[in-house]
Scaffold this motif. Sequence first.
Motif: not given
Length: 268
Positions: A52-55, A59-60, A159-164
């Motif tokens: 999750r952290n890597e993803f 994404a950022a 992408l904004p959801v993936f970074t959250d």
Amino acid sequence: MRLPSGPGRGLPALIATVLALGLAGCGGDDSPPAAGPPSSAPAATGGSLDARNEFAGIAAVALDRRYAALYSFTGGDGNPRNVVATVANDGSWRVDIANGALGGTADVSIVHNQHGVYQCSLSLTGAPVTPGCVHVAEKGEKVPSRYDPRVQRLFRQWLPVFTDRAAALSVSAVKPLDGAQGGTCYSVDSSAAGLDAPVDIGVYCYSTDGLLTAARVGFGVLKLVRQVPAPATVQFPGPEVGGEPMGTTAPEQGIASQPETAPSGAAG
């Protein structure tokens, strides 16, 4: 009019170059059908918390990635088609989808710029079309489902959801999708039982510099073919017009299947 000025309307030279260098004939008679989505998910290869952290981190990076790229997309009908995604240096973006509207009988483009989101008619497959663009949503908003070809969502919308890291997502590292051009792949699912998933769940693959190399979601499989540097900005395929956007389903007999071609009175 809200259109960028200059001679860049129509399929930009950059996009034509991507198509010429890439998957010649994808979606045509000479293209072998691409394999459909596997019936089972790839086996997980990493812990979900680390993944999750890597993803979120990759994404950022993807949010800042600028490119023009040709992809092959295979939907539920098993027929591959061209998709050209462009994220310009000024942050505007455009995704051209062959056979993406009117029940697979019309090509469509989704364009996002400082004035909002537009659905445009264009010709990627050689069909005679009078290009035109209809405003369908405000800047940052989603395309209404009736007009939504969905493929464009894979590039920028989530992408904004993936970074959250607080988003209700469960992420695991998985084996690469067959045919993916490198990158690390992640299985993304909802972690909130009983609620609608905040994104299109599936498998997303990214290169280390943030380029989407492949994705497998409920409505199809996307794979990178070739990329070139990003343009300064994206252009509309045609003028902004009034009328109804194209729907995703085939039109009823006798109903017009293209937007009206009279320019709108919107000021830019």
